[in-house]
Scaffold this motif. Structure first.
Motif, PDB file in Angstrom:
ATOM      1  N   VAL A  44      79.655  75.805  39.802  1.00 29.34           N
ATOM      2  CA  VAL A  44      79.369  75.045  41.029  1.00 29.34           C
ATOM      3  C   VAL A  44      79.790  75.859  42.247  1.00 29.34           C
ATOM      4  O   VAL A  44      79.068  75.933  43.249  1.00 29.34           O
ATOM      5  N   SER A 104      82.158  75.037  34.179  1.00 32.47           N
ATOM      6  CA  SER A 104      81.312  74.221  35.050  1.00 32.47           C
ATOM      7  C   SER A 104      81.792  74.286  36.497  1.00 32.47           C
ATOM      8  O   SER A 104      80.986  74.435  37.429  1.00 32.47           O
ATOM      9  N   VAL A 163      72.335  74.844  39.602  1.00 30.95           N
ATOM     10  CA  VAL A 163      73.565  74.264  39.053  1.00 30.95           C
ATOM     11  C   VAL A 163      73.277  73.541  37.743  1.00 30.95           C
ATOM     12  O   VAL A 163      74.026  73.664  36.765  1.00 30.95           O
ATOM     13  N   CYS A 165      77.635  79.230  42.632  1.00 31.90           N
ATOM     14  CA  CYS A 165      76.247  78.998  43.072  1.00 31.90           C
ATOM     15  C   CYS A 165      76.117  78.948  44.594  1.00 31.90           C
ATOM     16  O   CYS A 165      75.016  79.107  45.131  1.00 31.90           O
TER      17      CYS A 165
END
Length: 278
Positions: A100, A96, A148, A103
């Motif tokens: 983030v 994760s 996201v 992106c």
């Protein structure tokens, strides 16, 4: 334990090579998926013509996006540690965090790439200039939140599944998995994650392709899903699911297989270098 310089180098080098090889090799499938998901429909968006429209932006952004993702992913894993029952949670959090960060590069690339894919008469450079002139710099980040939101659930499924399958295979044969085995695990993990998260991908595509000033362009995933459902029903939420699953299955095999191969090579190099010094 991996050498500190080894994991940084392998993350940057392996991630960059893996990302570029996948995005270039499987670009036609990605174009088909984007055109199936566009509001105008597959044929009006270009059908099978100009199947490489937008490849310039993909080629430019692939390496830094993947490199940044894996650098973050490996850093979180090294800090948190994965030798415990909480390793799946660590893998989820690491993936994760990686998404983030990645992106920040991926979204501008996706905006330009998908607009070029949906309009085969414009090159990536023309789309880039048009976006800047009409929407400014913020236009390049349209759909950041929706991307996201799509990537985190995808990574929550893909990476823990990939790591778990490798762990099971390694335990079964009593030796670490080879890169080709990592590829197989990557294909299964990618196929599973892509199928489940397709509606989020459809919403992201619609937001990025929406006309400036429209309600869709504001980036609400819930609204985008409602629009797609009202237009095409439940089936519309899974537009492009077959090319997406095919693309990510093959891509997962190449991406994660190449990553593990380069990572293994780099780590072996550093271990040999340390051995020679001592």
């Amino acid at each position: 334990m991996e050498n500190k310089h080894g994991y940084v180098t392998s993350a940057l080098l392996a991630g960059g090579l893996a990302g570029t090889s996948v995005d270039i090799a499987l670009f036609p499938l990605d174009t088909v998926k984007t055109r199936l998901q566009s509001a105008q429909g597959f044929l009006k968006a270009g059908g099978f013509h100009g199947i490489y429209s937008g490849i310039g932006s993909a080629a430019l952004g692939s390496a830094p996006t993947a490199a940044l993702f894996f650098l973050t992913y490996e850093s979180v894993k090294n800090i948190a540690g994965t030798e415990s029952q909480l390793s799946p949670v660590v893998h989820m959090c690491a993936a994760s965090a990686g998404e983030v960060g990645a992106c920040l590069i991926r979204v501008p690339v996706e905006v330009v790439k998908q607009r070029a894919q949906a309009n085969r008469h414009k090159s990536s450079l023309q789309v880039f200039k048009a976006t800047l002139s009409t929407e400014g710099f913020r236009g390049l980040y349209r759909g950041y939140f929706s991307t996201v939101v799509r990537e985190i659930p995808f990574s929550f499924i893909q990476f823990p599944t990939w790591e778990y399958l490798k762990k099971c295979w390694s335990k079964h044969q009593n030796t670490p998995v080879e890169p080709w085995q990592s590829s197989v695990c990557g294909a299964v993990a990618g196929c599973t994650a892509s199928g489940i998260t397709t509606p989020l991908d459809v919403a992201k595509t619609r937001i990025m392709l929406a006309e400036k000033g429209s309600v869709l362009s504001k980036g609400s995933i819930v609204h985008a899903l409602k629009v797609v459902y009202s237009e095409k029903g439940f089936k519309g939420l899974y537009s492009g699911i077959l090319p997406r699953m095919m693309w990510i299955s093959i891509g997962g095999a190449i991406f994660l297989g190449v990553y593990d191969k380069v990572k293994k090579t780099v780590n072996t190099y550093y271990m040999k270098k340390e051995h020679d010094v001592t």
